[in-house]
Scaffold this active site. Structure first.
Site, PDB file in Angstrom:
ATOM      1  N   ASP A   6       0.834  -1.206   0.000  1.00 17.00           N
ATOM      2  CA  ASP A   6       0.000   0.000   0.000  1.00 17.00           C
ATOM      3  C   ASP A   6       0.873   1.262   0.000  1.00 17.00           C
ATOM      4  O   ASP A   6       2.071   1.226   0.329  1.00 17.00           O
ATOM      5  CB  ASP A   6      -0.894  -0.046   1.259  1.00 17.00           C
ATOM      6  CG  ASP A   6      -2.200   0.704   1.091  1.00 17.00           C
ATOM      7  OD1 ASP A   6      -2.328   1.482   0.127  1.00 17.00           O
ATOM      8  OD2 ASP A   6      -3.100   0.523   1.941  1.00 17.00           O
ATOM      9  N   CYS A  24      -1.202  -1.303  -4.386  1.00 13.20           N
ATOM     10  CA  CYS A  24      -2.332  -0.543  -3.862  1.00 13.20           C
ATOM     11  C   CYS A  24      -1.823   0.838  -3.477  1.00 13.20           C
ATOM     12  O   CYS A  24      -0.700   0.978  -2.996  1.00 13.20           O
ATOM     13  CB  CYS A  24      -2.887  -1.265  -2.622  1.00 13.20           C
ATOM     14  SG  CYS A  24      -4.157  -0.348  -1.744  1.00 13.20           S
ATOM     15  N   ASP A  44     -10.677   1.813  -3.336  1.00 13.53           N
ATOM     16  CA  ASP A  44     -11.227   1.530  -2.008  1.00 13.53           C
ATOM     17  C   ASP A  44     -12.739   1.530  -2.050  1.00 13.53           C
ATOM     18  O   ASP A  44     -13.383   1.175  -1.063  1.00 13.53           O
ATOM     19  CB  ASP A  44     -10.747   2.583  -1.003  1.00 13.53           C
ATOM     20  CG  ASP A  44      -9.436   2.173  -0.374  1.00 13.53           C
ATOM     21  OD1 ASP A  44      -8.930   1.096  -0.717  1.00 13.53           O
ATOM     22  OD2 ASP A  44      -8.920   2.932   0.464  1.00 13.53           O
TER      23      ASP A  44
HETATM   24  C1  DGJ Z   1      -5.865   1.816   1.853  1.00  8.21           C
HETATM   25  C2  DGJ Z   1      -6.224   0.579   1.111  1.00  8.21           C
HETATM   26  O1  DGJ Z   1      -6.668   0.882  -0.160  1.00  8.21           O
HETATM   27  C3  DGJ Z   1      -7.257  -0.196   1.910  1.00  8.21           C
HETATM   28  O2  DGJ Z   1      -7.678  -1.311   1.191  1.00  8.21           O
HETATM   29  C4  DGJ Z   1      -6.648  -0.590   3.212  1.00  8.21           C
HETATM   30  O3  DGJ Z   1      -5.605  -1.468   2.996  1.00  8.21           O
HETATM   31  C5  DGJ Z   1      -6.175   0.644   3.961  1.00  8.21           C
HETATM   32  N1  DGJ Z   1      -5.324   1.460   3.163  1.00  8.21           N
HETATM   33  C6  DGJ Z   1      -5.459   0.257   5.214  1.00  8.21           C
HETATM   34  O4  DGJ Z   1      -4.915   1.320   5.862  1.00  8.21           O
END
Ligand code: DGJ
Length: 728
Positions: free
Chosen positions: A479, A527, A549
């Site tokens: 992420d 991500c 998200d």
């Molecule tokens: C952003 C991501 O897109 C979510 O799916 C999740 O992993 C959160 N961060 C967690 O902080």
């Protein structure tokens, strides 16, 4: 041979199966682009065509009885600042004497089979039968600086890629201010420009604009490719549709600050340019050093946007994504984020995993909150040690328990970040991107680690390695939850601070290369607060991206439709979540949530311990269906049939290579009362073959399904249908 040089006409032909890109060496000196479009094996010379505007003065007044207008310039392959072309340059540098003028002329060329790697950068690849390359070297005689324009032709995929390498062959240092990856001029301005804008939870919103006089910039200044604009821009003829008409796409294989510009000048010539963003950028190049730009992927299609997208899809599936999972079925997963957020225990995770396994789910992904003292977004990034208060058996213990249940284990990390409230930050406050003596701007309560620094990269590689070695972990969700600001590095000298944005991305690529090489069996998912860094550069390291998200089924139809402009569905992570939806509070049927998420890498993201019997049954059926047909969905060709951006409904279709199985997906987003059923016309079937609807047993010819279509009710919101048609 896909590339050949016509010595007499001084023309390079870059031919794919259906397209040509033709470059001419004007006066044997200046490479100009004279054609990009449908296959053309013979082109009169540019001068014979009287291509150029007959203007007044020009420093390029070549000896061919023709004068080029100084203010308009040549359709140069490498337009440079300062010699008469008043448009966006592709190259701009300051030399040691303070001058900024360059005059690159042809030096040599080489045509080779295959495609050289771009050092330190992600790029498309292929073997000697798939791709050939033109290396066109130009030199600025006065300074000794040369550039090598690299054009690679994927003949059967109808794709041409371009990048540039700058080599300082002079004796003094230069400062590169702009280095575009591609620059093309069109003798036509009748285009619409198609782009993808967005924000958090609202990625890939398709927009079309008429090309105005002036310069349009689609760019990022936020340190990543970003939510706001995707590095894909398409110029489409106004009559182009999904299935018809000419379109030109450019997609940048880069994950940082980029700029794609479309410039229409006074005489209706349009210049399309793509590369790293020259805003707040400069790069010192010492004598003997070289600088490599990222790669731009150019696709022309005369079969509309759909034709263009399929070319991108097949290239990215076969010649960009890498690793063990490139073509392999990925595990169907349950992610605990929307089920628990930061509030979980080992027992809760096991409970969810047990239920997931019962339904046919194959992997549990433990999201944010398993490390340090992290119970919200305001601490612990950087402290990559298991929080045993939450996970009493540690990562290994949890992984072992999951294995006993029959589940694989995946884990979330955000390695590029540091929380001010972390041991890492307390030990190394200078490791983040910042400007000394200025406040450090937080976003989501965090700062960005300076990946241009070797010590930082080494620390992060070792931290992630330790996690992956500590337990049986087969998946990583990588992420990145903020834009980058406060551009400053404690390690770079003052005169190199503007190199930071590029060095950051190069550093990130180095880390990803190292970890994906060391852990080839681990599936990495990209991500960035969803699709905030969904670009071809990241796909080179990680074959799939958590696309948004926003897991609401309606929003996802828009997002996934937009993303499919260049990214194949096998690269799109899509989850079924709970209702009311956590992002938009909407209630959609579980069926529709499943029908949307199945057009991607399927996963679940809800508390499975709280679902009803009926929902359990439906989920188990969704998984069985997906298992049976995912080959066609993920690796077949995609045809978009109806756009949510133009209708209150959407439809798309997948078809296997041998055309024996087609899957039609329809989604009603806004129902209308008192309307006759809508007919969705399928595409690319064999017209004389008979196809059976697997669910209803109805048999129809391909011609019928393509010309009459498949009828769907649309008198209510959220009706959706995924139908399989099998050739009999
Ligand atoms: C952003 C991501 O897109 C979510 O799916 C999740 O992993 C959160 N961060 C967690 O902080």
């Amino acid at each position: 041979m896909a590339i050949f040089f016509d010595e007499k006409k001084q023309q390079f032909y870059l031919n794919t199966a259906n397209t040509s890109y033709i470059i001419e060496l004007l006066d044997k000196r200046i490479p100009i682009n004279i054609y990009w479009g449908s296959l053309l094996r013979d082109m009169p010379s540019a001068v014979a065509l009287r291509y150029m505007h007959p203007g007044n003065l020009s420093v390029h007044d070549v000896d061919c009885g023709y004068t080029f207008a100084s203010s308009y310039g040549l359709p140069a392959e490498l337009p440079c600042y300062g010699t008469g072309d008043m448009r966006e340059p592709a190259f701009h540098a300051v030399y040691s004497d303070g001058s900024r003028i360059s005059n690159f002329e042809y030096k040599s060329h080489e045509i080779i089979n295959g495609k050289p790697e771009l050092s330190g950068l992600p790029a498309t690849y292929g073997n000697e039968d798939e791709v050939s390359t033109l290396l066109l070297s130009l030199e600025d005689q006065l300074t000794g600086v040369s550039v090598c324009l690299q054009y690679s032709v994927f003949e059967q995929r109808d794709v041409i890629t371009r990048s540039m390498k700058i080599i300082n062959g002079g004796s003094s240092e230069i400062n590169v201010l702009k280095a575009a990856s591609a620059s093309v001029d069109f003798y036509d301005s009748d285009f619409e420009v198609v782009s993808l804008h967005g924000d958090w939870a609202r990625e890939f919103q398709l927009e079309k604009n008429k090309v105005p006089y002036g310069v349009l910039h689609f760019d990022s200044k936020c340190g990543k490719s970003g939510h706001f604009q995707n590095p894909l821009v398409v110029m489409a003829k106004p009559d182009a549709t999904e299935t018809y008409g000419e379109v030109y796409g450019v997609n940048l294989v880069y994950s940082g600050n980029f700029d794609i510009s479309v410039e229409k000048n006074a005489i209706d010539i349009v210049r399309l340019q793509a590369g790293i963003n020259s805003f707040d950028f400069s790069w010192k190049l010492k004598s003997g050093e070289s600088f490599q730009t990222p790669e731009a992927v150019l696709v022309y299609s005369d079969e509309g946007l759909g034709g263009m997208s399929r070319k991108y899809h097949s290239l990215y599936r076969n010649n960009l994504c890498r690793g063990e999972y490139k073509k392999k079925n990925r595990p169907i997963l349950i992610n605990n984020w929307e089920a628990t957020y930061w509030d979980f225990t080992e027992e809760k995770i096991i409970e969810i995993a047990e239920k997931a396994h019962e339904l046919g789910i194959e992997m549990l992904v433990l999201d944010d909150g398993w490390f340090g003292e992290r119970n919200s977004d305001n601490s612990s990034l950087g402290d990559w040690f298991c929080n045993t208060k939450k996970l009493s058996s540690g990562l290994k213990g949890l992984a072992d328990k999951l294995k006993d249940i029959g589940m694989q284990f995946g884990i979330w990390v955000e390695p590029e970040m540091v929380s001010p409230d972390s041991n890492l930050y307390r030990a190394h406050p200078d490791w983040c991107i910042h400007v000394e003596n200025r406040a450090r701007n937080l976003s989501r309560n965090q700062l960005v680690l300076d990946f241009s620094r070797e010590d930082v990269r080494e620390y992060i590689i070792s931290a992630i390695r330790n996690i992956l070695k500590s337990a049986d972990i087969t998946y990583v969700k990588w992420d990145m939850n903020r834009c980058i600001s406060d551009w400053g590095s404690a390690k770079l000298p003052a005169d190199r601070q503007q190199e930071l944005s590029y060095r950051y991305v190069l550093g990130l690529y180095e880390v990803l290369e190292s970890l994906t090489t060391e852990f080839p069996d681990v599936l990495f998912e990209n991500c960035s607060s969803g699709g905030g860094r969904f670009d071809p550069g990241m796909l080179y390291y990680m074959p799939q991206t958590w696309c948004s998200d926003d897991s609401d089924a309606v929003e996802r139809v828009y997002i996934q439709y937009g993303a499919s402009m260049s990214y194949p569905v096998c690269t799109i992570g899509a989850h079924i979540s709970a209702c009311p939806n956590h992002q938009v509070n909407r209630r959609t049927p579980l069926k529709m949530r499943g029908d949307v998420a199945m057009s991607g890498q399927l996963g679940y993201e809800l508390d499975l311990t709280k679902i009803t019997e009926e929902e359990s049954l439906m989920i188990a059926n969704q998984i069985n269906f997906y298992r049976e047909y995912r080959e066609v969905i993920l690796w077949g060709d995609m045809y978009r049939i109806a756009s949510p951006f133009e209708n209150g409904f959407a439809a798309w279709q997948f078809i296997s290579e041998d055309k024996s199985t087609a899957i039609l997906c329809t989604y009603i987003l806004e129902g209308k009362p008192g309307v006759a059923p809508k007919r969705f016309k399928m595409q690319a079937l064999e017209k004389d073959a008979v196809y059976e609807n697997v669910e209803t047993g109805e048999q129809r010819t391909g011609a019928f399904l393509m010309n009459v279509g498949v009828a769907r009710r649309w008198n209510s919101d959220y009706l959706s249908q995924v139908s399989v048609f099998r050739k009999i």
